[in-house]
Enzyme design. Sequence first.
Site, PDB file in Angstrom:
ATOM      1  N   GLN B 268     -11.420 -14.195  -3.829  1.00 39.96           N
ATOM      2  CA  GLN B 268     -10.014 -13.968  -3.517  1.00 39.96           C
ATOM      3  C   GLN B 268      -9.224 -15.257  -3.705  1.00 39.96           C
ATOM      4  OE1 GLN B 268      -7.331 -11.644  -3.357  1.00 39.96           O
ATOM      5  NE2 GLN B 268      -9.263 -10.719  -2.797  1.00 39.96           N
ATOM      6  N   HIS B 271      -7.696 -16.542  -7.097  1.00 44.18           N
ATOM      7  CA  HIS B 271      -6.532 -15.901  -7.725  1.00 44.18           C
ATOM      8  C   HIS B 271      -5.329 -16.823  -7.761  1.00 44.18           C
ATOM      9  CE1 HIS B 271      -7.288 -11.793  -8.826  1.00 44.18           C
ATOM     10  NE2 HIS B 271      -7.917 -11.537  -7.710  1.00 44.18           N
ATOM     11  N   GLU B 336      -5.294  -6.361   2.773  1.00 42.19           N
ATOM     12  CA  GLU B 336      -5.356  -5.675   1.478  1.00 42.19           C
ATOM     13  C   GLU B 336      -6.808  -5.252   1.184  1.00 42.19           C
ATOM     14  OE1 GLU B 336      -4.646  -8.319  -1.771  1.00 42.19           O
ATOM     15  OE2 GLU B 336      -4.271  -6.705  -3.214  1.00 42.19           O
ATOM     16  N   HIS B 337      -7.730  -6.218   1.266  1.00 42.25           N
ATOM     17  CA  HIS B 337      -9.163  -5.942   1.056  1.00 42.25           C
ATOM     18  C   HIS B 337      -9.909  -6.259   2.346  1.00 42.25           C
ATOM     19  CE1 HIS B 337      -7.664  -7.405  -2.953  1.00 42.25           C
ATOM     20  NE2 HIS B 337      -8.262  -6.308  -3.360  1.00 42.25           N
ATOM     21  N   ASP B 370     -12.550  -4.392  -7.697  1.00 41.81           N
ATOM     22  CA  ASP B 370     -11.455  -4.869  -8.542  1.00 41.81           C
ATOM     23  C   ASP B 370     -11.545  -4.315  -9.950  1.00 41.81           C
ATOM     24  OD1 ASP B 370     -10.313  -6.373  -6.563  1.00 41.81           O
ATOM     25  OD2 ASP B 370     -11.215  -8.271  -7.193  1.00 41.81           O
ATOM     26  N   HIS B 429      28.599  25.766   6.914  1.00 40.69           N
ATOM     27  CA  HIS B 429      27.168  26.035   7.008  1.00 40.69           C
ATOM     28  C   HIS B 429      26.947  27.351   7.785  1.00 40.69           C
ATOM     29  CE1 HIS B 429      26.689  21.844   5.804  1.00 40.69           C
ATOM     30  NE2 HIS B 429      25.385  21.969   5.786  1.00 40.69           N
TER      31      HIS B 429
END
Lengths: 438, 438
Positions: B268, B271, B336-337, B370, B429
Amino acid sequence: MPIQITKLDSTQADFKKSLDALLAFEASTDEAIERAVAGILADVKARGDAAVLEYTNRFDRIPNGGAASMAAFDIPEAELQAALAAIPEAQRNALHIAAQRIRVFHERQKQELNGFTYTEADGTVLGQKVTPLDRVGIYVPGGKAAYPSSVLMNAIPAHVAGVGEITMVVPTPDGVKNQMVLAAAAIAGVTRVITIGGAQAVAALAHGTETIQPVDKIVGPGNAYVAAAKRRVFGIVGIDMIAGPSEILIICDGTTDPDWVAMDLFSQAEHDELAQAILLCPDADYIAKVEASINKLLPAMPRAETIRTSLTDRGALVKVRDMAEACAIANSIAAEHLEISAENPQQWADQIRHAGAMFLGRFSSESLGDYCCGPNHVLPTSRTARFSSPLGVYDFQKRSSIIHVSEAGAQTLGKVAAELAYGEGLQAHARSAELRLK
Amino acid sequence: MPIQITKLDSTQADFKKSLDALLAFEASTDEAIERAVAGILADVKARGDAAVLEYTNRFDRIPNGGAASMAAFDIPEAELQAALAAIPEAQRNALHIAAQRIRVFHERQKQELNGFTYTEADGTVLGQKVTPLDRVGIYVPGGKAAYPSSVLMNAIPAHVAGVGEITMVVPTPDGVKNQMVLAAAAIAGVTRVITIGGAQAVAALAHGTETIQPVDKIVGPGNAYVAAAKRRVFGIVGIDMIAGPSEILIICDGTTDPDWVAMDLFSQAEHDELAQAILLCPDADYIAKVEASINKLLPAMPRAETIRTSLTDRGALVKVRDMAEACAIANSIAAEHLEISAENPQQWADQIRHAGAMFLGRFSSESLGDYCCGPNHVLPTSRTARFSSPLGVYDFQKRSSIIHVSEAGAQTLGKVAAELAYGEGLQAHARSAELRLK
């Protein structure tokens, strides 16, 4: 004075251009509102309850010098129940029937989304888990645009989804509470009702304060300040769509009582001078009858001036070649509400790809759907039905992927992942997969 | 030099505050970028292809004095197929396997959402119709961050959903095309590939030009200009989430090889210097072993400096009381993960409510997910997994409500709707419902 409503004919050379001009609507951004909202959000984030209290006392003109503390803005459950008991029986029954029908429809939505898992030959398990949001905030406008039906339509899907806490905020300008709104809250599954509103309420829900837990998502309509605040807190919390003016598109084959169609157009136009009501019909004589009905029925309507302005500025009666062309035009308009007022309406509904809600057959007036059919009345406007959906249970649920790779699976998947990771220059990704290889 | 990674202990008095400080991330708004993007969007809307051509020639430094017309930016299908044939066989096979697995998983998602109808006793039919979007734009970054896996992850769900036209845009700085990206496009179901990028590509997709049809939704990652442009066109088209820095949270019971966990944290951290990698573990000795593995393995990593900065600035090794507390903390982080690297991981997975994707057991490294497990790698970041979901088939579908009220149904529903409409002061209405009463 007869109403001056735009008339178009799909055989005109400039038809598409004229229709596009009629549909064009761009929400303007008001810099003064943006600045004011940014200030309020920052202030509530920094000072919490103290800021919410000050803004609420000032903007909502809370009587007797304002509330002394946030506790004064909480409406106890007993007061909600008292409101429900106090409103006329016919209203109470109508609210109960509407709530029950909305609940039944949204339970069906919930059944559709169960998540799944599947196991591969090597023992690897893949899937998707569906979970409700923990906490949701429902914004309900106060004052004259306070709609109990919106309380039901926003809160019930959240409740059906299994949201743990549903906090409803509703401003009370001059300290006046709308009893029908409180009665709706009593039966909609709301956890807590707080009489605050505006950007300060959105800020309190998004960031939390000493007395208000931060929520995960904020839904519900509001004025320009509320819309601007929701846009700004998006990302910190989820939000629903920012709604544009309401719209109705009616496709009629000429077999429905023209008074009914005229009144259905009114029911949209009465909302707002920016609301849009359009009729598509292949029968010129019938269009003339609807226009006559409009002129006949308009004077008796309590909101005649709003209707007149809306129909004059944004309405249209459109002569089309045939029903199939009407459906094609409807797909390009992607209306919030689409009535197919025709014999055998299903054949035309099958041709519709884009609409927030479809009302089929001449007995399905949009107003029935607004209140009590069951499906939600919070619908995508301004052509966003091309890519978005009615508010639903799914707006209060989210998914998590499940990946449980077996030792055998790691051998085959690891080689594939490493190959691609090296190709992308992400060596730690590759090594992480390769470490699992025997 | 050993890495200086933050160590926290959940029994510390200031633990929550320290963790919140570590997690805090606010995307800054760059006013210069905002102004530039607003100008580009307006220019492309006004001048169409001519503006896109000028911006692309300039910003992407297209060689030989730039392209003469937009046609030069179209990549014909034959060139995509040639790229697929030209890449190494191992890469081609890996792409095919990944694409096939992604397709299988997303077909399962599609099966879940079928819409429904039900008929009530009086003949009224209610339901929900699910339809794909007509046209979607996929943004693929160019240059060194060009990831073929992202082409698969964005395009395949759209293709499975049944989207009619999938237009992929990818900038080619200095005119250089990434062959693996083109190869991925060849197998992902993309309809058209155009080598444009930046805010000008987003503008072209949202508004359309003489040669590019406007799309209904734009998905895919991009730089700050692309993100700003997507935010600004939201509402005209749909967009996916604006992603923050990538995150991994690993819950480990201390039974996994510490080298594996260290490498998963690296995968991770490599990145991006803003990426976040955190370990939660009840075993202090094991945490020390992971730290030793980190220091042992780091020097050999090609992206060691990025990993070092990411782990130093935003990483953490957290000692927790027990696995149950780790799960509670994981729910508050909503990563996220989330890797649950433990014996019998399902017992802990059952306690997780908020995560983009869960990787269960020690063989499920995030890197497998991934690339090729099947579930999507586009996942909610920055705690948005509290309210949002992985990219999926459902992002390329939308729902329309179906309301077909029978004559008998209009009698009972009409009275309820009229009661509520009068209560809200919406008389048209009410009248619209009442006209259908016998």
